[in-house]
Design an enzyme around this catalytic site. Structure first.
Site, PDB file in Angstrom:
ATOM      1  CD  GLU A 189     106.546  42.189  50.659  1.00  0.00           C
ATOM      2  OE1 GLU A 189     106.517  43.786  50.700  1.00  0.00           O
ATOM      3  OE2 GLU A 189     106.547  42.147  51.172  1.00  0.00           O
ATOM      4  CB  CYS A 219     110.075  48.943  45.564  1.00  0.00           C
ATOM      5  SG  CYS A 219     110.695  46.955  46.108  1.00  0.00           S
ATOM      6  CE  LYS A 241      96.019  43.319  37.061  1.00  0.00           C
ATOM      7  NZ  LYS A 241      97.309  44.062  35.670  1.00  0.00           N
TER       8      LYS A 241
HETATM    9  P1  NAD Z   1     100.490  50.098  40.684  1.00  0.00           P
HETATM   10  O1  NAD Z   1      99.719  50.338  42.482  1.00  0.00           O
HETATM   11  O2  NAD Z   1     100.906  51.082  39.436  1.00  0.00           O
HETATM   12  O3  NAD Z   1     100.646  48.567  40.194  1.00  0.00           O
HETATM   13  C1  NAD Z   1     100.536  47.340  40.379  1.00  0.00           C
HETATM   14  C2  NAD Z   1      99.416  46.155  40.711  1.00  0.00           C
HETATM   15  O4  NAD Z   1      98.349  45.833  40.580  1.00  0.00           O
HETATM   16  C3  NAD Z   1      99.243  46.309  38.257  1.00  0.00           C
HETATM   17  O5  NAD Z   1      99.387  44.958  38.413  1.00  0.00           O
HETATM   18  C4  NAD Z   1      98.030  47.056  38.563  1.00  0.00           C
HETATM   19  O6  NAD Z   1      97.111  46.442  37.189  1.00  0.00           O
HETATM   20  C5  NAD Z   1      97.409  46.214  39.601  1.00  0.00           C
HETATM   21  N1  NAD Z   1      96.703  47.276  39.791  1.00  0.00           N
HETATM   22  C6  NAD Z   1      96.210  49.015  39.539  1.00  0.00           C
HETATM   23  N2  NAD Z   1      94.827  49.732  40.284  1.00  0.00           N
HETATM   24  C7  NAD Z   1      94.738  48.021  40.866  1.00  0.00           C
HETATM   25  C8  NAD Z   1      93.116  47.793  41.882  1.00  0.00           C
HETATM   26  N3  NAD Z   1      92.226  48.993  42.178  1.00  0.00           N
HETATM   27  N4  NAD Z   1      92.947  46.585  42.169  1.00  0.00           N
HETATM   28  C9  NAD Z   1      93.686  45.999  41.767  1.00  0.00           C
HETATM   29  N5  NAD Z   1      95.065  45.672  41.686  1.00  0.00           N
HETATM   30  C10 NAD Z   1      95.034  47.208  40.437  1.00  0.00           C
HETATM   31  O7  NAD Z   1     102.099  49.973  40.722  1.00  0.00           O
HETATM   32  P2  NAD Z   1     103.398  49.766  39.552  1.00  0.00           P
HETATM   33  O8  NAD Z   1     103.817  51.295  39.002  1.00  0.00           O
HETATM   34  O9  NAD Z   1     103.110  48.685  39.015  1.00  0.00           O
HETATM   35  O10 NAD Z   1     104.874  48.977  40.310  1.00  0.00           O
HETATM   36  C11 NAD Z   1     105.697  50.326  41.061  1.00  0.00           C
HETATM   37  C12 NAD Z   1     105.395  49.944  42.825  1.00  0.00           C
HETATM   38  O11 NAD Z   1     105.220  49.097  43.300  1.00  0.00           O
HETATM   39  C13 NAD Z   1     106.421  50.816  43.582  1.00  0.00           C
HETATM   40  O12 NAD Z   1     105.484  52.128  44.619  1.00  0.00           O
HETATM   41  C14 NAD Z   1     107.290  50.777  43.918  1.00  0.00           C
HETATM   42  O13 NAD Z   1     107.824  51.051  45.045  1.00  0.00           O
HETATM   43  C15 NAD Z   1     106.092  49.491  44.421  1.00  0.00           C
HETATM   44  N6  NAD Z   1     106.498  47.982  44.463  1.00  0.00           N
HETATM   45  C16 NAD Z   1     106.933  47.842  45.626  1.00  0.00           C
HETATM   46  C17 NAD Z   1     107.814  46.492  45.570  1.00  0.00           C
HETATM   47  C18 NAD Z   1     107.902  45.690  47.155  1.00  0.00           C
HETATM   48  O14 NAD Z   1     108.473  44.772  47.553  1.00  0.00           O
HETATM   49  N7  NAD Z   1     107.646  46.736  48.446  1.00  0.00           N
HETATM   50  C19 NAD Z   1     108.440  45.622  45.198  1.00  0.00           C
HETATM   51  C20 NAD Z   1     108.586  46.178  44.035  1.00  0.00           C
HETATM   52  C21 NAD Z   1     107.431  47.229  43.685  1.00  0.00           C
END
Ligand code: NAD
Length: 532
Positions: free
Chosen positions: A246, A280, A173
Site C-alpha cells: 500500500e 495517502c 513493525k
Molecule cells: P516509509 O516508506 O518511510 O516507512 C514506512 C515503514 O517502512 C516504516 O515503518 C519504516 O521504518 C519501514 N521501512 C523503511 N525502510 C525499510 C526497509 N528497507 N525495509 C523494510 N521496512 C522499511 O513511509 P512513511 O514515511 O512512514 O509513510 C509515508 C508514506 O506512506 C507516504 O508515501 C504515504 O503515501 C504512504 N502511505 C500509503 C498508504 C496506503 O494505504 N496506500 C497509507 C498511508 C501511508
C-alpha cells in the site's frame, strides 16, 4: 552480500524516539530490535499460531468484540496518544483512527465467518460432474505488517485484525516515529485475550523493517512510500514472499463545469489539508474546469483563511504540525519550485515558526502546470495546487498523467456523468463528490494501481489477502476408475471426440451424435489387450 540495512539490523544500540511534533517534547526513546531479536519474535509467533488457528473463527471473533469494547472505553486516551505522537487534531484522531478501527472490527464481526467459510465450486465440465469441489481458506501462518506514521493506529490495527481473524499470528513493525501508538494497540489486543505471542510489536527503524522482511514470515503487508515499497518488493521477490504493498499517491481531484463551487472548494480544502496533508488519499492535484477556475480559487482561499493551525490537543485546531522538519523541507522545496516556475501562491506558502519547528501554513497555489514537481511528486503536506482544464477529455488525460494511481475524485452535480468519468480514471478508488472518506468505509477495498501498490486492504478483498486459497476436490464415485485414465486407443479416442462434440459442437444433431459416441465411455474402459 549483506545490504547496508541488513548490516545495520545486526547492530544493537540503534535508538529511535517518539517525539511530539507540535512541541518537540521527547515522549520516549527505544532501542531498535536487532535481526536476531526479530527472528526470535517471528519464531515465537510461528509456535503460537497453530493453536490460534485451532481456536476457530467464532472464538477469535469473540476476542475481537472484546477488543472493540475496550477500544471504545479507551477512545479518548488512545486519540490523545495519537495526537501527541503524530500531531493530528484530537477529533481527527477520534474519527480517522479510533472510529475506523471500531468499524473495521464491526465489519469483521458481522462478515468474517461467512467470508472465510468454504465455498462450493460447481463444475460445468460434464466429465467432472462426479466431483465435488471447494475453496478452503487457510491462514498463511505468520504475517508481518510494516506500517507508517501518518495513520499509526488505524493502518496497523485494521490490517492486524483481518490477519488475526483469519487465524494468523502477527508481527507488527510500526514506524520509528509512532512506536507508542503501536504498543498501545498491542496492549489493547492482549487485554482482550489475544495471546501475547500471537500478536507482537517490534520497534525499530528501516533496518528493523528489513530484518522482518527477511525473517521467516509467510506474508508481508507493507504500507509506506513507493521507494521503500520497491526495496521490499525486491527482497520479497528473492524468496517469493507474497506481499501487499500500500504505497503513496498523487490523488487528482477533477471539478467538472457543473460542480457546486462552494461544496467542491470545501471538499478540496479539507481533502488537501486533513492530517496536514499527510494522508495517502489526500488531494494532491486539483484540476478545475476553466469556467469555474477563478470562483473556485477565491472560495478555496477564503476557506483556507478561516482555518486554525496549532497544537492538535486544542479543540479549535484544524491543522496540526507536520511529523518532522525533513518533511517540511520537502514541502517547502516543492512549493518554491512551483513558485519559481510561475505558480501563484494565493495562501500560505511559508513556515509558521511562531507555532513551532514543524508547522507549515495551508497553501493554495494557482496555475500549477503538469511539469512542476508539485504536480508529479507526492507532496505529503498542506498544499493545494490548482490547474484549469478545458474539457472532460482534458481532465481525464491530466488525471491519468501520473505514475501513481491510489485514489481520485470527481465533482459534479450529475452523478451519472461523474460515475462515467470515474470509470476512465486510473486509480484504485474514485469517489464522486467526496474525498478521503473511502478509508472509513470498512466494506470498501483500499489499494492502488500503477506505482501506488499491489493488493488490497479492508473489506472482503483485504480479508482474502490474509488467507491462502486451497482447492479441495473429492470424487463422489471413489469405486469407479476414471474414463480419462489409461486405456487409450481408437475406441477411447472416438468416445472422447464424441464428448467434445456433445459439449461444444454447433447444431443439435451433431451434439446428439456426439452423445451417443461418448456414452460408450460410461460402460467402462477396455484395456488395449481386450480390444480386438
Ligand atoms: P516509509 O516508506 O518511510 O516507512 C514506512 C515503514 O517502512 C516504516 O515503518 C519504516 O521504518 C519501514 N521501512 C523503511 N525502510 C525499510 C526497509 N528497507 N525495509 C523494510 N521496512 C522499511 O513511509 P512513511 O514515511 O512512514 O509513510 C509515508 C508514506 O506512506 C507516504 O508515501 C504515504 O503515501 C504512504 N502511505 C500509503 C498508504 C496506503 O494505504 N496506500 C497509507 C498511508 C501511508
Amino acid at each position: 552480500m549483506l545490504t547496508d540495512l541488513q548490516i545495520a539490523a545486526n547492530v544493537s544500540g540503534r535508538k529511535i524516539a517518539s517525539v511530539n511534533p507540535a512541541t518537540g517534547e521527547l515522549l520516549r526513546e527505544f532501542e531498535c530490535a536487532t535481526e536476531p531479536e526479530v527472528q526470535a519474535t517471528v519464531e515465537r509467533a510461528r509456535v503460537a499460531q497453530p493453536a490460534w488457528a485451532e481456536l476457530g473463527i467464532r472464538r477469535r471473533l469473540d476476542l475481537v468484540s472484546k477488543f472493540q469494547r475496550l477500544l471504545h472505553q479507551k477512545k479518548s486516551e488512545l486519540a490523545q496518544l495519537v495526537t501527541r505522537e503524530a500531531g493530528k487534531p484530537y477529533v481527527e484522531a477520534l474519527l480517522t483512527e479510533v472510529l475506523v478501527v471500531l468499524d473495521a472490527a464491526r465489519f469483521l464481526i458481522e462478515n468474517a465467518y461467512r467470508m472465510l467459510r468454504d465455498d462450493p465450486v460447481p463444475h460445468g465440465n460434464l466429465a467432472m460432474k462426479t466431483k465435488s469441489g471447494h475453496l478452503v481458506r487457510e491462514p498463511y501462518g505468520v504475517i508481518g505488517i510494516i506500517s507508517p506514521w501518518n495513520y499509526p493506529f488505524s493502518i496497523a490495527a485494521t490490517d492486524s485484525l483481518a490477519a488475526l481473524v483469519a487465524g494468523n499470528a502477527v508481527v507488527v513493525k510500526p514506524s520509528e516515529f509512532t512506536s507508542l501508538t503501536a504498543m498501545e494497540l498491542a496492549s489493547l489486543l492482549h487485554e482482550a485475550g489475544i495471546p501475547e505471542d500471537v500478536f507482537q510489536v517490534i520497534v525499530g527503524d528501516g533496518a528493523t523493517g528489513a530484518a522482518l522482511t527477511n525473517a521467516a514470515i509467510d506474508k508481508l503487508v507493507f504500507t509506506g512510500s513507493v521507494s521503500t515499497g520497491k526495496r521490499i518488493a525486491q527482497a520479497a521477490a528473492a524468496r517469493l514472499l507474497p506481499v501487499v504493498l500500500e504505497l503513496g499517491g498523487k490523488d487528482p481531484m477533477l471539478v467538472l463545469d457543473d460542480a457546486n463551487v462552494e461544496i467542491a472548494a470545501s471538499g478540496a480544502v479539507w481533502g488537501a489539508f486533513v492530517n496536514a496533508g499527510q494522508a495517502c488519499l489526500s488531494v494532491e492535484r486539483c484540476y478545475v474546469h476553466r469556467s469555474l477556475y477563478e470562483p473556485f480559487l477565491e472560495a478555496c482561499v477564503r476557506k483556507t483563511g478561516e482555518l486554525r493551525v496549532g497544537n492538535g490537543t486544542d479543540p479549535e485546531t484544524d491543522i496540526g504540525p507536520l511529523i518532522r522538519e525533513r518533511q517540511l523541507r520537502n514541502v517547502e522545496s516543492q512549493v518554491e519550485d512551483a513558485r519559481a516556475q510561475g505558480a501563484r501562491v494565493l495562501a500560505g506558502g511559508k513556515r509558521l515558526p511562531e507555532l513551532g519547528a514543524n508547522f507549515y501554513a495551508p497553501t493554495v497555489l494557482a496555475d500549477a502546470t503538469p511539469g512542476m514537481r508539485i504536480m508529479r511528486e507526492e507532496t505529503f503536506g498542506p498544499v493545494l495546487p490548482v490547474t484549469p482544464f478545458e474539457s472532460d477529455e482534458d481532465a481525464v488525460r491530466l488525471a491519468n498523467d501520473s505514475e501513481y494511481g491510489l485514489a481520485a475524485s470527481v465533482w459534479t452535480s450529475d452523478r451519472t456523468r461523474g460515475e462515467a468519468l470515474a470509470r476512465r480514471v486510473q486509480a484504485g478508488t474514485v469517489m464522486v463528490n467526496d474525498v478521503v472518506s473511502c478509508f472509513g468505509i470498512s466494506e470498501a477495498p483500499h489499494g492502488g494501481v500503477k506505482a501506488s501498490g499491489i493488493g488490497r486492504s479492508h473489506g472482503r478483498l483485504g480479508l482474502e489477502e490474509m488467507v491462502r486459497i486451497k482447492y479441495l476436490d473429492a470424487d463422489r464415485l471413489p469405486g469407479v476408475e476414471k474414463v480419462w485414465w489409461y486405456g487409450y486407443g481408437k475406441n477411447f479416442t472416438r468416445q472422447m471426440e464424441g464428448l467434445l462434440d456433445l459439449q461444444f459442437a454447433r447444431g443439435l444433431g451433431r451434439r446428439l451424435r456426439g452423445a451417443v459416441r461418448a456414452a460408450g465411455a460410461l460402460k467402462g474402459k477396455h484395456r488395449r489387450s481386450e480390444i480386438k
